[in-house]
Design an enzyme around this catalytic site. Structure first.
Site, PDB file in Angstrom:
ATOM      1  N   ASP A 262       0.859  -1.176   0.000  1.00 34.41           N
ATOM      2  CA  ASP A 262       0.000   0.000   0.000  1.00 34.41           C
ATOM      3  C   ASP A 262       0.907   1.242   0.000  1.00 34.41           C
ATOM      4  OD1 ASP A 262      -2.220   1.684   0.118  1.00 34.41           O
ATOM      5  OD2 ASP A 262      -3.251   0.458   1.598  1.00 34.41           O
ATOM      6  N   GLU A 467     -10.311   6.663   4.783  1.00 37.27           N
ATOM      7  CA  GLU A 467      -9.286   6.101   5.657  1.00 37.27           C
ATOM      8  C   GLU A 467      -9.451   6.570   7.111  1.00 37.27           C
ATOM      9  OE1 GLU A 467      -5.708   4.816   3.111  1.00 37.27           O
ATOM     10  OE2 GLU A 467      -5.950   6.916   2.639  1.00 37.27           O
TER      11      GLU A 467
END
Length: 581
Positions: A262, A467
């Site tokens: 990521d 997020e």
């Protein structure tokens, strides 16, 4: 290939630090656009194509001419791009429980991504969100691994159907398809208190039975790439977990595509991030990560990995495994034959056909939670013929709020940020021509008394986020939402449309509300909401998430011993379409 060329293939950088010369001189294997990383504000498809091709020409001018692959977060349509079709977020799509619909959405998304010259989508997110306090819960189809598993059918939509003899190998079927990415491996939806990037405390059986099934199916369907999660499993960072990446994913599940980190994921192996970058590189590469999403500081990574290989801390076999996997995907997708894009697909971006598909997805993702005080006196479907109706609320005339995070910017934005139909416009499009639609975002009680409304539609919910910014321990509707519900619903018959990425606290208001619709984050095609509210189509959606009474019950998922929801998993009232008279 030289070591330099191999390590270049393992390197993915953001377009913001790339130039054709950087691609050439460092043999960079991949580029990406992070959320909001665009060639120009409101850039048309041609501008994207030109940018991607300019970088690609840098890659093609190297000794071996290996094309780069360009990735983008196309998680609910091609959501970075102005005028693209924005589909409902996964939390809404889970409600449909329809693999074929997901496959069509995957195919439409692939066309829109290719319209801009891009060949790789960081989708789907196959997280199983077990706690709605998690800021990424809307990226998860359901708390139920069976729904998540079924909806991996989006992968053949994005990539194309696997040929009969090719089960379980990475596959991209031509120039109208894109490489997909199953993410985030593994357990990202199970963290303690839903805190993003936190620790998932669960035994191996729980990990394999709840969080892993989506990956089995993604691999069988030929997913090209798997992205590793920021989160930890029982205290071990996933970016450092050799047992699960190499031992399980590559060796046991026989995944043949490439594993990608990521965004700055390897930096976060240490706390604080980037505290010991040499350790981060050696640990993540040896764990089995093939491509590193840096995305900025590429010389530090390239120099660091080169030194580690030369000093035998990372074996040449490990480097070769990584590069073989990356090249396998590039060959499979036809990147060597067709490295450059043209403008022939630009008409797919935001096309009418894709907007119609998104509108259908909206209709089918709505869940009717309450419909009138008594069963025999439903409020919905609403009559199209009424003298005057009030539309209120912060989310009624706001494309950005309707779309949520990962839209134009990583965090999303409020306001009319791209092309689409707001719920207010949709209502105006749908009611009788003689019906007066009055919009007042936050009316007071005096206003309601003086205007004589037939009924009101209140559209409120969460602001856009993504997020960690979305992590919430209280899950309350943003102010002035509760105030608007109180003012309007105490004065007139009202239907509340809740725009949110997850179940919210609604128990305190439920008695004031006559009808309640969970619309999730429907995207650009708000017309789908009006289609169902006014009876052109019936409500069919069933909750793919448990709706709690209060957040102190969390985590609470279907099957738990303490299961005591406000609305259980699978709940959803239905209505019949109104016959046109």
């Amino acid at each position: 290939m030289t070591l330099e060329e191999k390590i270049g293939q393992m390197t993915q950088i953001d377009r913001a630090v790339a130039t054709p010369d950087v691609m050439k001189n460092y043999f960079i294997g991949s580029l990406l656009s992070g959320g909001g990383s665009v060639p120009a504000k409101q850039a048309p498809a041609e501008t994207w194509v030109n940018m991607v091709n300019d970088f690609q020409k840098g890659s093609l001018s190297t000794r071996l001419g290996i094309p780069m692959i360009y990735g983008v977060d196309a998680v609910h349509g091609h959501n970075n791009v102005y005028k693209a079709t924005i589909f409902p977020h996964n939390v809404g799509l889970g409600v449909t429980r329809d693999p074929e619909l997901l496959k069509k959405i995957g195919a439409a998304t692939a066309l829109e991504v290719r319209a801009t010259g891009i060949q790789y989508a960081f989708a789907p997110c196959i997280a199983v969100c077990r706690d709605p306090r998690w800021g990424r819960c809307y990226e998860s189809y359901s708390e139920d691994p069976n729904i998540v598993k079924a909806l991996t059918e989006i992968i053949p939509g994005l990539q194309g159907d696997l040929p009969a003899n090719a089960k379980g190998i990475p596959y991209v079927g031509g120039q109208q398809k894109v490489a997909a990415c199953a993410k985030h491996y593994v357990g990202d939806g199970g963290t303690t208190k839903g805190i993003n990037e936190n620790n998932t405390m669960i035994n191996r059986h729980g990990l394999l039975s709840i969080h892993m099934p989506g990956y089995y199916h993604a691999i069988i369907k030929g997913v090209s790439t798997v992205m590793i999660s920021y989160s930890s499993w029982n205290g071990v960072k996933m970016h450092a977990n050799k047992e699960l990446i190499t031992g399980f994913l590559k060796n046991k599940l026989r995944f043949r595509g490439f594993v990608i980190s990521d965004w700055q994921g390897i930096d976060r192996i240490t706390s604080p991030p980037h505290a010991n970058y040499t350790y981060s590189i050696v640990t993540s590469v040896n764990a089995g990560i093939d491509m590193i999403m840096l995305p900025y500081n590429y010389t530090e990574f390239i120099d660091g990995l080169t030194a580690l290989v030369k000093n035998n801390f990372v074996s040449m076999d490990r480097i070769d495994d990584a590069v073989r996997r990356i090249l396998r995907v590039k060959f499979t997708m036809g990147l060597f034959e067709h490295p450059l894009a043209d403008y022939s697909m630009k008409s797919y971006l935001g096309s009418k056909e894709h907007r119609e598909l998104a509108r259908e997805a909206v209709r089918r993702s709505l869940v009717l939670l309450k419909n009138g005080e008594k069963k025999d006196e439903p409020l919905l479907p609403l009559p199209k013929k009424a003298s005057r109706i009030l539309v209120a609320g912060t989310h009624a005339d706001n494309i950005g709020n309707q779309c949520g995070g990962w839209t134009i910017e990583a965090q999303g934005l409020s306001g009319n940020i791209t092309t689409g139909t707001t719920i207010l416009s949709a209502i105006k499009n749908t009611v009788d021509s003689k019906t007066q639609v009055v919009f007042n975002e936050n009316p007071d009680t005096e206003y309601m008394k003086s205007k004589k409304f037939s009924y009101a539609i209140v559209v409120v919910g969460e602001p856009p986020y993504s997020e960690s910014f979305g992590d919430s321990l209280d899950l309350t509707i943003s102010e002035p939402g509760p105030n608007i519900i109180g003012n309007v619903c105490s004065a007139i018959k009202c239907v509340v449309v809740l725009i949110s990425g997850r179940p919210m606290v609604i128990q305190p208001y439920i008695n004031q509300i006559d009808a309640l619709v969970a619309a999730w984050l429907p995207g650009t095609e708000g017309q789908g909401v009006a289609d169902v509210m006014f009876g052109d189509y019936g409500f069919t959606g069933k909750l793919a998430r448990t709706w709690f009474k209060t957040p102190d019950q969390l985590p609470m998922n279907v099957g738990d011993p303490h299961y005591d929801p406000l609305y259980p998993f699978g709940y959803g009232l239905t209505t019949e379409p109104v016959k046109a008279t």
